[in-house]
Design an enzyme around this catalytic site. Structure first.
Site, PDB file in Angstrom:
ATOM      1  N   ARG A  19       0.847  -1.185   0.000  1.00  0.00           N
ATOM      2  CA  ARG A  19       0.000   0.000   0.000  1.00  0.00           C
ATOM      3  C   ARG A  19       0.889   1.244   0.000  1.00  0.00           C
ATOM      4  O   ARG A  19       1.851   1.345   0.758  1.00  0.00           O
ATOM      5  CB  ARG A  19      -0.900   0.041   1.246  1.00  0.00           C
TER       6      ARG A  19
ATOM      7  N   GLU B 260      -1.978   8.064  -6.587  1.00  0.00           N
ATOM      8  CA  GLU B 260      -1.946   7.373  -7.881  1.00  0.00           C
ATOM      9  C   GLU B 260      -2.973   7.995  -8.828  1.00  0.00           C
ATOM     10  O   GLU B 260      -4.073   8.336  -8.409  1.00  0.00           O
ATOM     11  CB  GLU B 260      -2.233   5.877  -7.680  1.00  0.00           C
TER      12      GLU B 260
ATOM     13  N   HIS C 248       1.095  -0.127 -10.228  1.00  0.00           N
ATOM     14  CA  HIS C 248       0.121  -0.886  -9.421  1.00  0.00           C
ATOM     15  C   HIS C 248      -0.338  -2.146 -10.164  1.00  0.00           C
ATOM     16  O   HIS C 248      -1.518  -2.329 -10.476  1.00  0.00           O
ATOM     17  CB  HIS C 248      -1.079  -0.017  -9.059  1.00  0.00           C
TER      18      HIS C 248
END
Length: 533
Positions: free
Chosen positions: A234, A263, A282
């Site tokens: 995370r 992000e 990601h």
């Protein structure tokens, strides 16, 4: 002819998942790439909806749903689903937490390998029509020490792969027991030792108040020069500004990131300037196998939910009738607070929780109450803990849970007691009940001390001291000095030992400075602060 239950598949999932739904007899509507307005129209008569990360299930969308019973997320995160709005509407929200375990573990190890041998940099050099073998000298994983912060499913899988490469694995996880660590073949260490001894460091924890910026400037200061650091968990666990400075100084020899504080990563992010930092957008769950696994799993959980089977992987509490909830909710809320309380007063890793029910509580379905204790216990240490997934999370932490109905005589019409047995032999316990006609929740015993604590929206400070005159005044003065208001106070003497437990209900958490001063007070033996908000 009976109408089929309708499942709206709003985002692409594995064809095997879609086929499973059809085989189960559901009318399956594949509506990939639909606009928000189209989703609102399609969801009107849907019994369930399946999404990935693209389609947003907002309160506005939910307002259009007339029959919706379940939402399935093919993946872990539910940021695109308004969970509170779904809960209010009585819609169960389920995810697929296990489907991407191996995918994320393998991506982490890919980053570790790229941080060991400069594969990405050498590839870029070749594509630039260069041939510079001397510039890309690497290292080996064999014989190096890997510190893993967080020994959950993914952390365990990364550790397994590291040991296969001949690495020594150190594990920091405050809720991991020695028995579980032994099974995994890892060595349990403190956070400080994990930082100090790491040649490689990887994080696999949820992002919580406790883990945000866990790897910050102070952490990097403790690490060896040349350490390699990775985050595929995370964004925000590693403080990006601290990582930038550690890369600049050479403290960090190489790093790998798949997740970021914000992000997508900003175009002007200083992280982009380091060739020894390999970054991916990601991609943790982005494998064919993970997507297939998540697609099948989400179809299965939706099928079970619509068919009246077990609710699995629920993010919110399964709906119950308003009448039943009215009867049990005071006890459920009480048990959650008791679980939260016992977790915070336990000073060592817990091996077993024993939940005992006395008096009238023996006539209530205690399974739901035991789930509530577990949910409360996990609420500040685990992401998305609820009364459905709590048992699995407790088991993964290596904590046995036992529920017992007792016929012993008590001073209350009903009482629930939770005892935590810790791996080094210490035992903590707390008991609670509902008091008065209004059913006010109260914690009435801590270990052997009779107390009265309101567990709703309070911070609680438990202070053990030598029973000397003036102690209460000294403590109150210090709290007042640091602007910490006392809402209530209970004093319980331990006869024959000359000790007392004073319990202060506070309107907010004491400052670190206040706690330091309190600990230095003569005759203070121990101090614990519990946040029940």
């Amino acid at each position: 002819m009976e109408n089929k239950l309708k499942v709206l598949v709003a985002d692409p999932i594995s064809p095997k998942g879609v086929e499973l739904l059809k085989q189960k007899g559901f009318e399956t509507i594949e509506a990939y790439g639909s606009t928000p307005e189209q989703v609102k129209e399609l969801i009107k008569d849907a019994d369930a909806v399946i999404v990935r990360s693209e389609t947003k299930i907002t309160a506005d969308v939910l307002g259009c749903a007339k029959k919706l019973k379940a939402i399935g997320r093919a993946g872990v995160g539910v940021d695109n689903i308004d969970v509170p709005a779904a809960s209010e509407k009585g819609v169960v929200v389920m995810n697929t937490p296990t489907g991407n375990t191996v995918a994320t573990a393998e991506l982490t190890f890919t980053h570790m390998l790229c941080g060991t041998r400069p594969i990405a940099q050498a590839n870029n050099s070749i594509h630039a029509e260069e041939w510079n073998r001397k510039a890309f000298k690497g290292s080996e994983l064999r014989g190096k020490t890997l510190s893993v912060l967080g020994m959950g499913r993914i952390g365990a899988e990364v550790s397994k792969r590291a040991m296969a490469f001949g690495m020594k694995v150190l594990a920091y996880d405050p809720f991991l027991t020695e028995a579980r660590a032994k099974t995994l073949g890892v060595e349990m260490v403190s956070l400080e030792d994990a930082f100090k001894n790491a040649d490689y460091l990887t994080v696999h924890m949820p992002l919580t108040d406790a883990t945000k910026y866990m790897v910050d400037e102070k952490a990097f200061d403790m690490m060896k020069k040349g350490v390699r650091v990775f985050n595929c968990a995370r964004g925000g666990i590693i403080k990006e500004s601290a990582l930038v400075e550690a890369l600049k100084s050479g403290k960090v020899a190489a790093a790998g990131l798949d997740v970021y504080e914000s992000e997508p990563l900003a175009k002007d992010s200083p992280l982009r300037q380091f060739p020894n930092l390999v970054m991916t957008p990601h991609l943790g769950a982005s494998t064919k196998e993970a997507q297939e696994s998540c697609g099948i799993e989400v179809a299965e959980v939706i099928s079970d939910a619509l068919s009246g089977g077990a609710i699995r992987n629920s993010i919110n509490k399964p709906s119950v009738s308003a009448e039943a909830m009215k009867q049990i909710s005071p006890y459920v809320a009480l048990c959650e607070k008791l679980g939260l309380f016992i977790q915070q007063i336990s000073t060592e890793p817990v091996e077993k929780l024993t939940i005992k029910y006395f008096g009238k509580l023996g006539g209530i379905d205690n399974k739901l109450l035991s789930l509530a204790v577990q949910k409360g216990y996990l609420s500040k240490i685990s992401e998305n803990a609820n009364d459905v997934n709590a048992p699995a999370k407790m088991k993964h932490l290596g904590i046995e849970v036992e529920s017992v109905n007792s016929n012993a005589e008590i001073d209350y019409s009903e009482l629930v007691e939770v005892t935590a047995a810790c791996e080094k032999g210490s035992v903590q316990s707390a008991a609670a009940t509902l008091m008065g006609k209004a059913g006010h929740p109260r914690i009435v015993r801590v270990d052997q001390h009779e107390v009265e604590i309101n567990p709703v929206n309070h911070c609680v400070m438990l202070l053990k001291n030598i029973d000397k005159p003036g102690m209460v005044g000294i403590i109150g003065t210090i709290l007042g000095k640091y602007d910490c208001n006392i809402a209530n106070m209970t004093l319980s003497r331990e006869e024959g030992k000359g000790e007392a437990l004073s319990v202060y209900e506070l309107d907010g958490l004491p400052s670190p400075e206040a706690l330091e001063e309190l600990k230095k007070v003569e005759n203070v033996k121990s101090l614990r602060v519990v946040d029940l908000r």
